[in-house]
Motif scaffolding. Structure first.
Motif, PDB file in Angstrom:
ATOM      1  N   ASP A 137      18.837  54.795  26.242  1.00 33.63           N
ATOM      2  CA  ASP A 137      17.559  55.298  26.735  1.00 33.63           C
ATOM      3  C   ASP A 137      16.855  55.999  25.586  1.00 33.63           C
ATOM      4  N   ARG A 172      11.713  51.200  25.725  1.00 35.03           N
ATOM      5  CA  ARG A 172      12.463  52.428  26.017  1.00 35.03           C
ATOM      6  C   ARG A 172      13.956  52.168  26.143  1.00 35.03           C
ATOM      7  N   ASP A 231      13.928  57.433  25.466  1.00 34.20           N
ATOM      8  CA  ASP A 231      13.228  58.665  25.819  1.00 34.20           C
ATOM      9  C   ASP A 231      14.137  59.887  25.707  1.00 34.20           C
TER      10      ASP A 231
END
Length: 369
Positions: free
Chosen positions: A234, A218, A236
């Motif tokens: 990041d 991630r 996500d």
């Protein structure tokens, strides 16, 4: 450091003289040089102590340098490189090779050849990654424990280098340099199983810019080598942070912890441990951080004061230190297992374990529990 530069130069010269050779050798390791008591069969006991893990398939010491060293989260497997002629059968030429070692079984595998720099390992120990020089270009190789051999990653640039592996080895973060001569570079993350790529950053320069990926893939921490800023991507949210060290100082990345909770970076003469969730950083003064354990709770560092130990492991929760080596030694990222139980390091010292008479650099494992 100059030592690593010299070592890389030697490896590059060797790679220019020969093509990449890949192969697999599976052997059993009957004995390991250790500072621990041995049983009647000559095998070292398991527990607190230090042992030399860069030994030949028959248990004897290697006849040439062994370097690097990275360990899995559970301390089971270690990857290192060596140019020894006697590590495994069929290596008479003494080419630089990548070795994976399984500690419980003592099994040793040669999984690839001609690494330019120290190999890294996935958290589960199934994969190791390294980069090689092929004529004028560099490529990333992925070595698998089960297969005992290496494959080349589908890098869509002339030069790919400095890989970092996710916990299961599926995701590989690396640097790709563009053009010949190279004038720019980018930070990529490859899902090599799906053969897909994400481009995280582009830089209009080739100053050192190295990535470090979290265990689940991630997060990727990386640096811009020209501005000397460290960033956190990041996956996500598809977002990238502002420089995590803030606007007032320069920084150099060390690594992100396996769980993605901490990012270690250097600034000036100090080390900082950045907490991802809070956005705050803890300063560890007058030391050079080298690696952090998978949970972000144990920092391996080299004191700037060279009159004491060369490697120290700090428990960041209790603020207590344990000496890893009081002899001259160095370590790479991924050098610490979960909970700080095991630390792998490199040294030319001949008095760390008994019987070290090869006069070469060796790779050692320090166990604390």
């Amino acid at each position: 450091m100059s030592r690593h530069t010299d070592r890389s130069t030697r490896r590059v010269r060797r790679a220019l003289r020969a093509a990449v050779v890949m192969g697999a050798v599976i052997t059993a390791l009957p004995g390991v040089a250790s500072a621990e008591p041995a049983d009647g069969a000559g095998n070292s006991s398991v527990g607190v102590g230090v042992e030399r893990v860069s030994v030949a398939a028959d248990g004897t010491q290697l006849d040439r340098d062994s370097t690097g060293g990275a360990i899995t989260t559970d301390g089971r497997r270690i990857v290192f490189s060596s140019s020894a002629t006697n590590a495994t059968p069929g290596n008479a030429a003494g080419s630089e090779r990548v070795y994976l070692r399984d500690e419980p079984s003592g099994q040793l595998k040669s999984v690839g050849s001609y690494p330019v720099d120290s190999p890294v390992i996935s958290g589960d120990g199934e994969y190791a990654a390294y980069w090689v020089l092929l004529f004028r270009d560099t490529k990333v190789k992925l070595a698998q424990w089960t297969a005992g051999s290496s494959i080349g990653l589908n890098c869509d640039a002339l030069n790919c280098s400095q890989p970092s592996l996710s916990g299961d080895g599926r995701y590989v973060a690396n640097v790709a340099t563009i053009g010949r001569p190279s004038t720019s570079q980018r930070i990529d993350v490859w899902d090599w199983q799906a053969n897909t790529k994400q481009e995280l950053a582009w830089f209009a320069h080739t100053a050192p810019s190295r990535p470090s990926i979290s265990g689940d893939g991630r997060f990727v921490a990386y640096q811009d080598g020209k501005t000397k800023d460290v960033f956190l991507w990041d996956g996500d949210h598809g977002s990238t942070s502002e420089p995590i060290e803030g606007p007032s100082k320069e920084a150099t990345i060390v690594q992100i912890s396996e769980d993605g909770s901490k990012v270690v970076y250097l600034s000036g003469s100090d080390t900082y441990v950045h907490d991802v969730s809070s956005g705050t950083a803890r300063r560890i003064p007058d030391v050079k951080g080298l690696a952090i354990d998978p949970t972000g709770a144990h920092l391996l560092y080299a004191p700037n004061d060279t009159t004491g130990p060369s490697l120290v492991l700090r428990d960041l929760t209790s603020d207590t230190d344990q000496v890893v080596s009081d002899r001259p030694a160095s370590a790479e990222v991924d050098a610490v297992s979960t909970g700080g139980h095991d630390v792998v390091f490199e040294s030319t010292a001949d008095d760390i374990v008994p019987g070290d008479t090869n006069g070469k650099s060796d790779v050692f494992l320090r166990r604390f529990s």
